[in-house]
Scaffold this motif. Structure first.
Motif, short mmCIF file in Angstrom:
data_model
loop_
_atom_site.label_atom_id
_atom_site.label_comp_id
_atom_site.label_asym_id
_atom_site.label_seq_id
_atom_site.Cartn_x
_atom_site.Cartn_y
_atom_site.Cartn_z
N MET A 1 0.86 -1.17 0.00
CA MET A 1 0.00 0.00 0.00
C MET A 1 0.91 1.24 0.00
O MET A 1 1.83 1.34 0.78
CB MET A 1 -0.91 -0.01 1.23
CG MET A 1 -1.61 1.29 1.46
SD MET A 1 -2.75 1.36 2.87
CE MET A 1 -1.98 0.43 4.13
N LEU A 3 1.16 5.28 0.53
CA LEU A 3 0.47 6.37 1.19
C LEU A 3 1.00 7.71 0.69
O LEU A 3 2.20 7.87 0.48
CB LEU A 3 0.66 6.30 2.72
CG LEU A 3 0.03 5.09 3.41
CD1 LEU A 3 0.34 5.11 4.89
CD2 LEU A 3 -1.48 5.03 3.17
N ASN A 17 -1.77 10.06 5.14
CA ASN A 17 -2.23 8.67 5.06
C ASN A 17 -3.31 8.44 4.02
O ASN A 17 -4.17 7.58 4.18
CB ASN A 17 -2.72 8.18 6.43
CG ASN A 17 -1.61 8.15 7.45
OD1 ASN A 17 -0.46 7.87 7.11
ND2 ASN A 17 -1.93 8.46 8.68
N GLU A 19 -4.50 6.78 0.84
CA GLU A 19 -4.08 5.58 0.12
C GLU A 19 -4.20 5.79 -1.38
O GLU A 19 -5.24 6.23 -1.88
CB GLU A 19 -4.92 4.39 0.56
CG GLU A 19 -4.40 3.07 0.04
CD GLU A 19 -5.15 1.88 0.61
OE1 GLU A 19 -5.23 0.87 -0.10
OE2 GLU A 19 -5.62 1.96 1.76
N GLU A 22 -7.44 5.67 -3.95
CA GLU A 22 -8.67 6.20 -3.39
C GLU A 22 -8.97 7.56 -4.01
O GLU A 22 -8.07 8.28 -4.45
CB GLU A 22 -8.53 6.35 -1.86
CG GLU A 22 -8.34 5.04 -1.13
CD GLU A 22 -9.54 4.13 -1.23
OE1 GLU A 22 -10.68 4.63 -1.11
OE2 GLU A 22 -9.34 2.92 -1.44
#
Length: 172
Positions: A1, A3, A17, A19, A22
């Motif tokens: 993932m 960030l 934070n 992601e 998104e």
């Protein structure tokens, strides 16, 4: 993932934070960097995007680059992206343009220039990002800069490339 930090139009952090992948909230932006690489002999590095990329798969582009990650500023992201995609460790990165706001894609973009004396055959490709490279003369780059052979650059960046005169830097 992966960030990201998110920023307002002025470059101030408004969220951390976030992601990758998104939806970026209205009024916020992530940062991306592009690095144009020129060899001391005058040739420019063009990179072939991986066939696995979501956009412009398999096309050539005149820049290495991508998104900054959480905690990075533009320059730190540029150094990292340049190394990840090419294997080039740059001592100096020159800003090519002021920060550009890309409303439609929700990012703040900073363009850099790297002059290098790296062995032209020692470029290291990043799996999933790049799958080939070529070194082209300035005339060759400018000849294809507004064609489908090369991911398009803004006219502002092309004009800035034409103005670059960094021969006075000592690369030893």
């Amino acid at each position: 993932m992966e960030l990201w930090d998110l920023f307002d139009r002025s470059g101030n952090i408004v969220s951390t934070n976030h992601e990758r992948g998104e939806t970026i909230p209205e009024g916020t932006y992530h940062k991306i960097v592009n690095i144009i690489v020129q060899h001391v002999d005058g040739d420019y590095l063009i990179m072939k995007r991986s066939d696995d990329k979501e956009s412009r798969a398999g096309e050539y582009e005149l820049t290495a680059g991508g998104s900054t990650i959480k905690g990075e500023d533009f320059r730190e992201g540029a150094w990292r992206e340049l190394y990840e995609e090419t294997g080039i460790k740059a001592d100096i990165l020159h800003e090519l343009t002021p920060v550009i706001i890309r409303e439609e894609k929700r990012f703040l973009q900073q363009n850099f220039f790297c002059l290098t004396n790296v062995d032209k055959n020692a470029i290291q490709l990043q799996a999933g990002e790049t799958q080939g490279f070529q070194w082209l003369s300035e005339d060759e780059v400018l000849a294809i800069s507004n064609t489908d052979s090369l991911v398009r650059l803004s006219n502002e960046v092309i004009e800035r490339i034409k103005q670059i005169k960094f021969k006075h830097y000592d690369l030893t």
